[in-house]
Motif scaffolding. Structure first.
Motif, PDB file in Angstrom:
ATOM      1  N   LEU A 139       0.641  -1.171   0.152  1.00 44.00           N
ATOM      2  CA  LEU A 139      -0.154  -0.074  -0.045  1.00 44.00           C
ATOM      3  C   LEU A 139       0.830   1.301   0.027  1.00 44.00           C
ATOM      4  CD1 LEU A 139      -2.632  -1.022   2.625  1.00 44.00           C
ATOM      5  CD2 LEU A 139      -2.524  -1.460   0.161  1.00 44.00           C
ATOM      6  N   GLY A 140       0.643   2.100  -0.959  1.00 44.68           N
ATOM      7  CA  GLY A 140       1.168   3.449  -0.949  1.00 44.68           C
ATOM      8  C   GLY A 140       0.655   4.285   0.209  1.00 44.68           C
ATOM      9  N   GLY A 141       1.159   5.418   0.456  1.00 45.20           N
ATOM     10  CA  GLY A 141       0.655   6.397   1.599  1.00 45.20           C
ATOM     11  C   GLY A 141      -0.785   6.583   1.308  1.00 45.20           C
ATOM     12  N   HIS A 142      -1.428   6.852   2.504  1.00 47.02           N
ATOM     13  CA  HIS A 142      -2.823   7.259   2.307  1.00 47.02           C
ATOM     14  C   HIS A 142      -3.981   6.559   1.687  1.00 47.02           C
ATOM     15  CE1 HIS A 142      -1.122  11.429   3.461  1.00 47.02           C
ATOM     16  NE2 HIS A 142      -0.203  10.969   2.450  1.00 47.02           N
ATOM     17  N   VAL A 143      -3.542   5.218   1.801  1.00 54.15           N
ATOM     18  CA  VAL A 143      -4.669   4.280   1.250  1.00 54.15           C
ATOM     19  C   VAL A 143      -5.529   3.980   2.180  1.00 54.15           C
ATOM     20  CG1 VAL A 143      -4.810   1.912   0.192  1.00 54.15           C
ATOM     21  CG2 VAL A 143      -2.926   3.418  -0.640  1.00 54.15           C
ATOM     22  N   ARG A 144      -6.781   3.566   1.730  1.00 53.60           N
ATOM     23  CA  ARG A 144      -7.899   3.175   2.819  1.00 53.60           C
ATOM     24  C   ARG A 144      -8.415   1.781   2.371  1.00 53.60           C
ATOM     25  NH1 ARG A 144     -11.943   7.930   2.265  1.00 53.60           N
ATOM     26  NH2 ARG A 144     -11.096   8.102   0.318  1.00 53.60           N
ATOM     27  N   ILE A 145      -8.595   0.976   3.233  1.00 57.14           N
ATOM     28  CA  ILE A 145      -8.741  -0.409   2.885  1.00 57.14           C
ATOM     29  C   ILE A 145      -9.916  -0.666   4.030  1.00 57.14           C
ATOM     30  CG2 ILE A 145      -8.178  -2.798   2.875  1.00 57.14           C
ATOM     31  CD1 ILE A 145      -6.816  -1.325   0.708  1.00 57.14           C
ATOM     32  N   GLY A 146     -11.028  -1.126   3.296  1.00 60.35           N
ATOM     33  CA  GLY A 146     -12.208  -1.569   3.909  1.00 60.35           C
ATOM     34  C   GLY A 146     -12.086  -2.691   4.958  1.00 60.35           C
ATOM     35  N   ASN A 147     -13.356  -3.454   5.382  1.00 54.19           N
ATOM     36  CA  ASN A 147     -13.336  -4.647   5.890  1.00 54.19           C
ATOM     37  C   ASN A 147     -13.513  -5.963   4.985  1.00 54.19           C
ATOM     38  OD1 ASN A 147     -13.394  -3.348   8.612  1.00 54.19           O
ATOM     39  ND2 ASN A 147     -15.508  -3.239   8.343  1.00 54.19           N
ATOM     40  N   HIS A 148     -12.953  -7.147   5.228  1.00 52.03           N
ATOM     41  CA  HIS A 148     -12.879  -8.172   4.550  1.00 52.03           C
ATOM     42  C   HIS A 148     -12.428  -7.932   3.148  1.00 52.03           C
ATOM     43  CE1 HIS A 148     -15.572 -10.264   7.569  1.00 52.03           C
ATOM     44  NE2 HIS A 148     -16.135  -9.292   7.591  1.00 52.03           N
ATOM     45  N   VAL A 149     -11.360  -7.567   3.008  1.00 50.77           N
ATOM     46  CA  VAL A 149     -10.828  -7.147   1.639  1.00 50.77           C
ATOM     47  C   VAL A 149      -9.530  -8.074   1.529  1.00 50.77           C
ATOM     48  CG1 VAL A 149      -9.118  -5.551   0.408  1.00 50.77           C
ATOM     49  CG2 VAL A 149     -11.235  -4.870   1.690  1.00 50.77           C
ATOM     50  N   ILE A 150      -9.400  -8.729   0.284  1.00 53.03           N
ATOM     51  CA  ILE A 150      -8.279  -9.423   0.146  1.00 53.03           C
ATOM     52  C   ILE A 150      -7.200  -8.803  -1.013  1.00 53.03           C
ATOM     53  CG2 ILE A 150      -7.402 -11.680  -0.890  1.00 53.03           C
ATOM     54  CD1 ILE A 150      -9.693 -12.937   0.090  1.00 53.03           C
ATOM     55  N   ILE A 151      -6.177  -8.828  -0.703  1.00 57.62           N
ATOM     56  CA  ILE A 151      -5.214  -8.182  -1.709  1.00 57.62           C
ATOM     57  C   ILE A 151      -4.288  -9.063  -2.082  1.00 57.62           C
ATOM     58  CG2 ILE A 151      -3.331  -6.247  -2.091  1.00 57.62           C
ATOM     59  CD1 ILE A 151      -6.029  -4.994  -1.535  1.00 57.62           C
ATOM     60  N   GLY A 152      -4.100  -9.394  -3.515  1.00 62.13           N
ATOM     61  CA  GLY A 152      -3.247 -10.509  -3.886  1.00 62.13           C
ATOM     62  C   GLY A 152      -1.966 -10.348  -3.789  1.00 62.13           C
ATOM     63  N   GLY A 153      -0.913 -11.373  -3.973  1.00 60.07           N
ATOM     64  CA  GLY A 153       0.354 -11.416  -4.043  1.00 60.07           C
ATOM     65  C   GLY A 153       1.004 -10.555  -4.981  1.00 60.07           C
ATOM     66  N   LEU A 154       2.007  -9.712  -4.638  1.00 55.77           N
ATOM     67  CA  LEU A 154       2.597  -8.938  -5.628  1.00 55.77           C
ATOM     68  C   LEU A 154       1.640  -7.704  -6.128  1.00 55.77           C
ATOM     69  CD1 LEU A 154       4.754 -11.747  -7.446  1.00 55.77           C
ATOM     70  CD2 LEU A 154       5.755 -10.063  -6.107  1.00 55.77           C
TER      71      LEU A 154
END
Length: 260
Positions: A139-154
């Motif tokens: 994640l770069g700066g100031h990013v907002r991620i909600g609940n139950h989120v999946i971010i894949g590899g790389l």
């Protein structure tokens, strides 16, 4: 009865650090002077928690992870902004979590999240609850991620983007714009493909709820509307009233980078 902290003799605990009962600190781990660690946490060997960091109960920090290390933002002038972390989080090997650049802001992480090896949470990010960051998710700066989120590899998320609750972003993606709640996005750059139906099922949403999410997706991405037109259509009641519709309206109002 709670047990006192179990600290390996080679670990370094700076004066001023606060360790709650039932914590465990492994060999050669380091805890800085402004750190507060909640009950039941485990720091494996060579783990580091420093800066103005609060670690909630029952978190686990694996070897060589760095929580609270100084921001990489070149605007930093020496202020120690807080890193606020909830409960039951797991930080695997070489994960990094950086504080905000200025003391009046914070990097904030909720509870029950898994950060796999080499994950990076940049300065002034906000991460919700029950998220999974696969290896090298960034994640770069100031990013907002909600609940139950999946971010894949790389996968890297550009600064100031937001990823809505229940979304899934595939592996090896470049996220340059905001990802809607309950969406499935992938590609380079990442674009919306469909809804995250499996994720919704795992979270207990009914088939009727899933159909509402599908109708939102079609209206926003399949009708030839721009973001503002889609927002106006939702606000005008083109879809029946539903909490997922309300969520989409609120997200679109705050989607400052456009939609992926």
């Amino acid at each position: 009865m709670a047990n006192p902290p179990d600290i390996h003799p080679t670990a370094i605990i700076e004066d001023g650090a606060e360790l709650a009962p039932d914590t465990e600190v492994g060999a050669y781990a380091y805890v800085g002077p402004r750190v507060r660690i909640g009950a039941g946490c485990r720091l494996h060997h060579h783990a580091t928690v420093e800066g103005n960091t609060t670690l909630g109960e029952n978190c686990e920090v694996f070897p060589y992870a760095l929580i609270g290390g100084r921001t990489q933002d070149k605007k930093w002038t020496g202020e120690e902004a807080p890193v606020l972390i909830g409960e039951h989080n797991t930080f695997r090997e070489f994960t990094t979590v950086h504080p905000a650049t200025f003391a009046d802001k914070a990097t904030s992480i909720g509870s029950h999240n898994l950060f796999c090896a080499y994950s990076h949470i940049g300065h002034e990010c906000t991460v919700g609850n029950t998220c999974i960051f696969s290896n090298n998710a960034t994640l770069g700066g100031h990013v907002r991620i909600g609940n139950h989120v999946i971010i894949g590899g790389l996968t890297a998320v550009h600064q100031y983007c937001q990823v809505g609750s229940g979304a899934m972003v595939g592996g090896c993606c470049k996220v340059l714009q905001d990802v809607m709640p309950r969406a499935l996005a992938e590609g380079y750059p990442a674009t919306h493909r469909t809804i995250n139906k499996v994720g919704m099922q795992r979270c207990g949403y009914s088939e009727a709820d899933i159909q509402v999410a599908a109708r939102i997706h079609r209206l926003v991405f399949r009708k030839g509307l721009n973001k503002q037109q889609a927002l106006e259509a939702l606000e005008a009641g083109q879809l029946d009233s539903h909490p997922l519709v309300d969520e989409a309206i609120e997200f679109l109002k705050n989607a400052s980078r456009g939609l992926a």
